[in-house]
Design a protein around this motif. Structure first.
Motif, PDB file in Angstrom:
ATOM      1  N   ASN A   1      -4.586  62.699   6.531  1.00  0.00           N
ATOM      2  CA  ASN A   1      -4.942  61.281   6.649  1.00  0.00           C
ATOM      3  C   ASN A   1      -6.449  61.100   6.767  1.00  0.00           C
ATOM      4  OD1 ASN A   1      -4.195  58.390   7.148  1.00  0.00           O
ATOM      5  ND2 ASN A   1      -5.161  58.816   9.113  1.00  0.00           N
TER       6      ASN A   1
ATOM      7  N   LYS B   1      -7.671  57.930   4.794  1.00  0.00           N
ATOM      8  CA  LYS B   1      -8.589  57.031   5.499  1.00  0.00           C
ATOM      9  C   LYS B   1      -9.885  56.907   4.678  1.00  0.00           C
ATOM     10  CE  LYS B   1      -8.883  57.844  10.014  1.00  0.00           C
ATOM     11  NZ  LYS B   1      -9.453  58.339  11.290  1.00  0.00           N
TER      12      LYS B   1
ATOM     13  N   SER C   1      -5.035  52.927  -2.042  1.00  0.00           N
ATOM     14  CA  SER C   1      -3.889  53.682  -1.537  1.00  0.00           C
ATOM     15  C   SER C   1      -3.426  54.708  -2.568  1.00  0.00           C
ATOM     16  CB  SER C   1      -2.744  52.727  -1.176  1.00  0.00           C
ATOM     17  OG  SER C   1      -1.598  53.449  -0.808  1.00  0.00           O
TER      18      SER C   1
ATOM     19  N   LEU D   1      -0.232  49.672   5.442  1.00  0.00           N
ATOM     20  CA  LEU D   1      -0.416  50.332   6.735  1.00  0.00           C
ATOM     21  C   LEU D   1      -0.240  49.367   7.894  1.00  0.00           C
ATOM     22  CD1 LEU D   1      -1.187  52.942   8.231  1.00  0.00           C
ATOM     23  CD2 LEU D   1      -3.590  52.294   7.982  1.00  0.00           C
TER      24      LEU D   1
ATOM     25  N   ASP E   1       0.100  55.912  10.530  1.00  0.00           N
ATOM     26  CA  ASP E   1      -0.826  56.419   9.516  1.00  0.00           C
ATOM     27  C   ASP E   1      -0.575  57.886   9.152  1.00  0.00           C
ATOM     28  OD1 ASP E   1      -1.553  57.226  12.041  1.00  0.00           O
ATOM     29  OD2 ASP E   1      -3.704  57.079  11.716  1.00  0.00           O
TER      30      ASP E   1
END
Length: 518
Positions: A166, A171, A176, A254, A269
């Motif tokens: 992540n 992140k 996405s 999210l 997440d």
């Protein structure tokens, strides 16, 4: 009954179990605690534990150790995995925790982590004759272990933890879709080189463990049935179940993932990358079904602890009193001569009990005398020559739990003066002995000298002692089973210290005990 706390300082969560271990090595988990401390947040990107992460980790460990000690735990063991292992300042967390709690965290390698997971999972299910692949999904790494009921066959630690994936790829990704593609590429890169050796083994079952898999199982069950999962351990899910929930997670923004039934808000997440790794492993190995285990590294720590401390656990059942157990543990470790030692202790306690009107000491001093008697000859382990001094050294440096420093010093000195010279001010071993204990040493040391001399041959010739006290003498009537000339000779040579401390002349007399008719 031994109570032990095992703590797993993970990259995403810190877990603790508290267990009661019986002398027959059965056990009962009496408490479980979890805190999502997220030590690994940004760690895999920066290579550092943030000050906030160190603060969170230290606070959780302080809270956990306090909880454990309030539950009567006597042993606390903690291990840390990938976040602390890989951070260049991981030592800062370890030092902070030790300073605040007294607990030293042990950082384990990826392969050791895999071994502990195998030990834990193996106890939660019956592999029979089958070969199982265990996959444990952590925040920083994924541990793969292939094994049978009897042995671990193959293990690998992959840098595919959900928090790591992540942080590195999802992140801050441009989109996405772009982030997911990067995660897939990272997963493929590591699985491509690792999985072939597992495939060669020939796997019969696939087991998933960790809190991440447990939460994924809850989401899959609620998604397919609309009901909470009734039991986590040994729950089964198909490849289709996993692929379906992966699509659900990837297709939900999210900010709205916490609305998915069963999903832990603290994992919104990280559950997606964990699910992706799980699905990719199953694809590459043509696995159709996942079996969930509710055991993991903490449980492995427990089984490892029991294996490593077999002797101590058995001793706790045999000798419930901590102080006595510690003394016997040290004596056994030093290969003491049990029959002689306990006979000397018996004679010493008879002398102590029958001279109370003179020395006026209580139960605590009686215990010190008995423990010094049990340990008086352990110095033979180092060298028979000057073994009395070696006995002092071993007692002084053996960290006897349940004893104060002053008590250890006193017991060591009583043992040290069971033979040869009597205490003198210039003796080095007396330098650390509190002056309040000097008279106690003279009396107890004097008693032990005579008791030890009365078993000079190590054959238990002196069966018992009967004391008679006058204004000037202490008469010891010795009940013997055989000729005791050697014992009488030795006791007369060693009576000086007790005569001086009790202000009585010691007189030795013998009578032969009547032997029972055969």
């Amino acid at each position: 009954m031994l109570k032990v706390a095992l703590i797993d300082v993970g990259s995403n969560s810190i877990h603790m179990i508290i267990a009661e271990v019986q002398p027959d090595f059965s056990y009962k988990i009496i408490d479980r605690h979890k805190n999502v401390a997220r030590l690994g947040d940004d760690t895999f990107k920066t290579g550092l534990l943030s000050p906030e992460a160190i603060g969170r980790g230290t606070e959780v460990m302080r809270s956990f150790t306090m909880l454990a000690r309030n539950r009567g735990v006597t042993r606390i063991q903690a291990v840390a995995t990938s976040a602390v292992r890989e951070a260049t300042n991981g030592g800062d967390l370890i030092e902070a925790v030790e300073r605040e709690t007294g607990v030293r965290i042990r950082v384990v390698t990826g392969l050791e982590e895999a071994r502990l997971i195998y030990l834990g999972v193996r106890q939660s299910m019956d592999f029979g004759d089958r070969r199982a692949l265990i996959a444990d999904f952590g925040g920083g790494s994924v541990e793969l272990v292939a094994g049978t009921r009897q042995e671990l066959l193959c293990a690998a630690s992959l840098k595919l933890g959900a928090l790591r994936l992540n942080d590195l790829y999802l992140k801050g990704a441009r989109s996405s879709k772009d982030g997911i593609e990067q995660v897939e590429a990272a997963i493929d890169g590591q699985l491509k080189t690792t999985l072939p050796r597992f495939k060669k083994i020939g796997l019969d079952e696939f087991v998933g463990s960790s809190g991440m898999v447990g939460n994924l199982a809850e989401v899959m069950h609620q998604h397919s049935t609309g009901r909470p999962l009734p039991q986590l351990n040994l729950a089964r899910f198909s490849f289709k179940d996993i692929a379906t929930v992966e699509k659900l997670l990837a297709g939900t923004p999210l900010a709205r993932r916490s609305e998915i039934p069963g999903l832990d808000p603290a994992r919104t997440d990280v559950l997606l990358p964990a699910c992706m790794v799980l699905r990719k492993i199953m694809e590459r190995l043509s696995i159709e079904e996942l079996i969930v285990s509710d055991k993991g590294i903490r449980d492995g720590l427990l089984f490892d602890f029991m294996e490593l401390h077999k002797e101590g656990i058995q001793a706790e059942g045999e000798i419930p009193n901590l102080r006595r157990r510690e003394v016997i543990r040290l004596a056994r470790k030093c290969q003491y001569e049990m029959v002689h030692t306990h006979h000397v202790a018996k004679l010493a306690l008879q002398l102590f009990d029958q001279t109370k009107s003179l020395h006026k000491m209580g139960d605590q001093a009686r215990e010190w005398l008995e423990f010094a008697a049990i340990l008086h000859d352990i110095g033979f382990l180092i060298n028979p020559r000057q073994h009395h001094k070696h006995s002092y050294y071993l007692i002084k440096n053996s960290d006897l739990a349940g004893f104060s420093g002053d008590e250890i010093e006193l017991i060591g000195n009583i043992a040290r003066y069971h033979r040869k010279a009597t205490p003198e001010e210039e003796h080095r071993t007396l330098k650390n002995l509190d002056s309040d204990y000097r008279q106690t040493l003279l009396v107890l040391g004097g008693i032990l000298r005579i008791a030890n001399a009365l078993d000079r041959s190590h054959f238990g010739v002196i069966r018992s002692i009967d004391c008679a006290i006058t204004s000037k003498t202490l008469e010891l009537a010795l009940i013997t089973s055989d000729d005791a000339a050697l014992e009488i000779w030795a006791a007369r040579k060693r009576s000086d210290l007790l005569e001086e401390s009790l202000h009585r002349t010691i007189v030795l007399k013998t009578s032969v005990a009547q032997m029972p008719d055969v």
